[in-house]
Design a protein around this motif. Structure first.
Motif, short mmCIF file in Angstrom:
data_model
loop_
_atom_site.label_atom_id
_atom_site.label_comp_id
_atom_site.label_asym_id
_atom_site.label_seq_id
_atom_site.Cartn_x
_atom_site.Cartn_y
_atom_site.Cartn_z
N SER A 37 59.85 15.88 50.35
CA SER A 37 59.38 17.23 50.68
C SER A 37 57.89 17.23 51.03
O SER A 37 57.46 17.91 51.97
CB SER A 37 59.64 18.17 49.50
OG SER A 37 61.02 18.30 49.25
N ALA A 48 64.38 20.82 57.29
CA ALA A 48 64.39 20.12 56.00
C ALA A 48 65.32 18.91 56.04
O ALA A 48 65.00 17.85 55.48
CB ALA A 48 64.80 21.07 54.89
N ASN A 49 66.47 19.03 56.72
CA ASN A 49 67.43 17.92 56.77
C ASN A 49 66.88 16.72 57.54
O ASN A 49 67.39 15.60 57.40
CB ASN A 49 68.75 18.37 57.39
CG ASN A 49 69.64 19.10 56.40
OD1 ASN A 49 69.22 19.38 55.28
ND2 ASN A 49 70.85 19.43 56.80
N THR A 51 64.12 15.22 57.10
CA THR A 51 63.48 14.26 56.20
C THR A 51 64.48 13.22 55.71
O THR A 51 64.07 12.14 55.25
CB THR A 51 62.83 14.97 55.00
OG1 THR A 51 63.83 15.69 54.27
CG2 THR A 51 61.74 15.92 55.45
N GLN A 52 65.77 13.51 55.81
CA GLN A 52 66.79 12.51 55.45
C GLN A 52 66.68 11.26 56.32
O GLN A 52 67.06 10.16 55.91
CB GLN A 52 68.19 13.10 55.59
CG GLN A 52 68.52 14.22 54.63
CD GLN A 52 69.93 14.74 54.85
OE1 GLN A 52 70.71 14.16 55.61
NE2 GLN A 52 70.27 15.84 54.18
N SER A 239 71.01 12.93 50.67
CA SER A 239 70.92 14.35 50.33
C SER A 239 70.75 14.66 48.85
O SER A 239 70.59 15.82 48.48
CB SER A 239 72.14 15.10 50.86
OG SER A 239 73.34 14.47 50.47
N GLN A 241 68.25 14.20 46.87
CA GLN A 241 66.96 14.82 46.57
C GLN A 241 67.01 16.31 46.84
O GLN A 241 66.51 17.12 46.05
CB GLN A 241 65.84 14.16 47.39
CG GLN A 241 64.47 14.76 47.19
CD GLN A 241 64.13 15.84 48.22
OE1 GLN A 241 64.72 15.87 49.31
NE2 GLN A 241 63.18 16.69 47.89
N GLN A 242 67.65 16.71 47.95
CA GLN A 242 67.77 18.13 48.25
C GLN A 242 68.68 18.83 47.25
O GLN A 242 68.41 19.97 46.84
CB GLN A 242 68.30 18.32 49.67
CG GLN A 242 67.29 17.93 50.77
CD GLN A 242 67.93 17.94 52.14
OE1 GLN A 242 68.67 17.02 52.49
NE2 GLN A 242 67.66 18.97 52.91
N GLU A 246 65.77 20.44 44.95
CA GLU A 246 65.58 21.74 45.60
C GLU A 246 66.67 22.74 45.22
O GLU A 246 66.37 23.85 44.76
CB GLU A 246 65.51 21.55 47.12
CG GLU A 246 64.33 20.66 47.55
CD GLU A 246 64.29 20.41 49.05
OE1 GLU A 246 65.07 21.08 49.78
OE2 GLU A 246 63.52 19.55 49.49
N TYR A 371 74.86 18.65 54.84
CA TYR A 371 74.36 19.37 53.66
C TYR A 371 74.09 20.83 54.00
O TYR A 371 73.39 21.14 54.96
CB TYR A 371 73.09 18.71 53.13
CG TYR A 371 72.45 19.46 51.99
CD1 TYR A 371 73.07 19.53 50.74
CD2 TYR A 371 71.25 20.14 52.18
CE1 TYR A 371 72.48 20.23 49.70
CE2 TYR A 371 70.66 20.84 51.14
CZ TYR A 371 71.29 20.88 49.90
OH TYR A 371 70.71 21.60 48.87
N GLU A 373 73.25 23.32 51.44
CA GLU A 373 72.74 23.93 50.21
C GLU A 373 73.84 24.13 49.17
O GLU A 373 73.76 25.02 48.32
CB GLU A 373 72.01 25.25 50.51
CG GLU A 373 70.80 25.05 51.41
CD GLU A 373 70.00 26.33 51.60
OE1 GLU A 373 70.48 27.41 51.19
OE2 GLU A 373 68.89 26.23 52.13
#
Length: 409
Positions: A37, A48-49, A51-52, A239, A241-242, A246, A371, A373
């Motif tokens: 992040s 955001a995805n 960063t994967q 995913s 970490q998300q 998060e 992913y 959420e």
């Protein structure tokens, strides 16, 4: 007077050294997880995805790098091939250290993967040089135990570095660690492929070896089964970490929750080193594949009552049990795929690694980008991919001759 010959590493040191040389893929991934992040914010990443990709790109480098190092190690020896790989990894780490954009960081990660492929693939050939059959599966399982235990401590180290400095300091840590392991490897491990056993390079021999691996249908079935399982695991790494940091808002506590899950994989690998000697590889593999898919089906059904975002305790128990099953698969499927190719171990390990990793990267990217959420995409992925892996393994077991089955299992 002849100079004293240095004793070779004992079994424990050999396993520890092979695990340390192999661990740079895992270390380069898991150190970064708490920082994803922050990197996204610092480099102005829009989605955001995206960063994967910091995670999956390194595996893309590993996939292509493995095509080089196996044949190279058969020609010039195991140790020079690993030295070259470490050199490329260090260059990639320096690129990451100075990156000013996501694109430059991904280039560095690609180079890290290309370099780390050398140690990763050649260590398998080194182990095959010294062991075969169940003994090889045992060593691979112990190596994987240490390898998978890296995620227990790496995110915690990464989080600690972030508390003291910025995310770029993580790459300085990787540089120092690589240099120390390279020194240990260079001093302690003798060359396992003598000059008289090396193959002179020729495109004809390279093509012939590659075709031999590809035409071995049973071995290729295990390669595909490995790629499917690895793909589900890579989707998890991309995913998680998300999901935890998060979605469940764990923040700085994320590395500790992740460490609990990582211990599940490490524990199953450690148990596998004993279980494989008693029961054989194939029964363990098929049982773990069925158990993983069945557990995911139950979890998916449970989500109809608990909701698309179930309680944290449910997600943690599910992932922990899941990874206990997954840990039984990597070493055994690798050993099953490699068993027929002792005479071309370097080329075979490259072929196995390239195909399984490329398949895993594609599937892992798709799973990670799905992913939404909720943990539902991961649960569905662990239902479908290990389920397909089981069907392929079952076909391979049924196809193998009785004598081959007795030897491999």
């Amino acid at each position: 007077m002849k100079p004293a010959v240095k004793p070779e590493p004992g079994f424990t040191e050999f396993v520890a050294l092979m695990a340390s040389v192999t661990c740079f893929v895992a270390m380069a991934i898991d150190l970064m997880l708490p920082a994803l992040s922050l990197i996204g914010d610092d480099l102005n990443v829009a989605r955001a995805n995206d960063t994967q990709l910091i995670i999956t790109t390194i595996f893309l480098g590993v996939a292509f790098g493995q095509a080089l190092y196996g044949p190279l190690s058969d020609v010039i020896g195991r140790k020079p091939a690993i030295y070259f790989g470490f050199g490329v990894f260090l260059i990639g780490t320096l690129v990451c250290l100075i990156a000013g954009s996501l694109e430059m960081l991904l280039l560095g990660r690609l180079l890290q993967g290309l370099g780390a492929a050398g140690p990763r693939i050649v260590t398998i050939a080194i182990i095959r040089d010294k062991h075969e059959g169940r003994a090889m599966a045992r060593v691979l399982s112990l190596v994987m135990t240490v390898f998978i235990l890296v995620p227990v401590i790496a995110p915690i180290i990464g989080q600690g570095i972030l508390m003291l400095s910025g995310w770029r300091m993580i790459f300085i840590f990787l540089l120092l660690m690589a240099l120390l392991v390279l020194l240990w490897f260079g001093i302690r491990l003798p060359e396992t492929l003598p000059a008289e056993k090396r193959n002179g390079f020729s495109w004809e021999r390279l093509g012939s070896s590659f075709k031999e691996v590809l035409k071995h249908r049973t071995a290729m079935a295990y390669v595909l089964a490995l790629g499917l399982v690895f793909g589900s695991f890579l989707g998890f790494l991309s995913s998680i970490q998300q999901v935890l940091q998060e979605l469940y808002q764990l923040g700085a506590a994320f590395p500790f929750y992740f460490a609990i899950l990582a211990m599940g994989v490490g524990a199953s690998n450690f148990m596998n080193s004993s279980l494989v000697m008693r029961f054989g590889m194939k029964p363990l593999v098929m049982g773990a594949q069925l158990g993983t898919a069945g557990l995911s089906l139950l979890a998916l059904v449970a989500c109809f009552w608990l909701g698309a975002v179930p309680p944290l305790w449910f997600v943690m128990i599910y992932f922990l049990l899941l990874l206990l099953g997954v840990g039984l698969l990597f070493g055994n499927l690798n050993a099953l795929a490699m068993e027929p190719f002792g005479h071309i171990a370097g080329m075979a390990s490259s072929c196995v690694g390239v195909i399984s990793t490329l398949l895993a990267v594609i599937l892992g990217m798709l799973l990670g980008q799905a992913y939404n959420e909720t943990p539902i995409p991961l649960i569905v992925g662990f239902l479908i991919l290990p389920g397909l892996s089981y069907l392929i393994t079952r076909w391979a077991v049924a196809r193998a001759p009785a004598c081959e089955t007795a030897k491999e299992s």
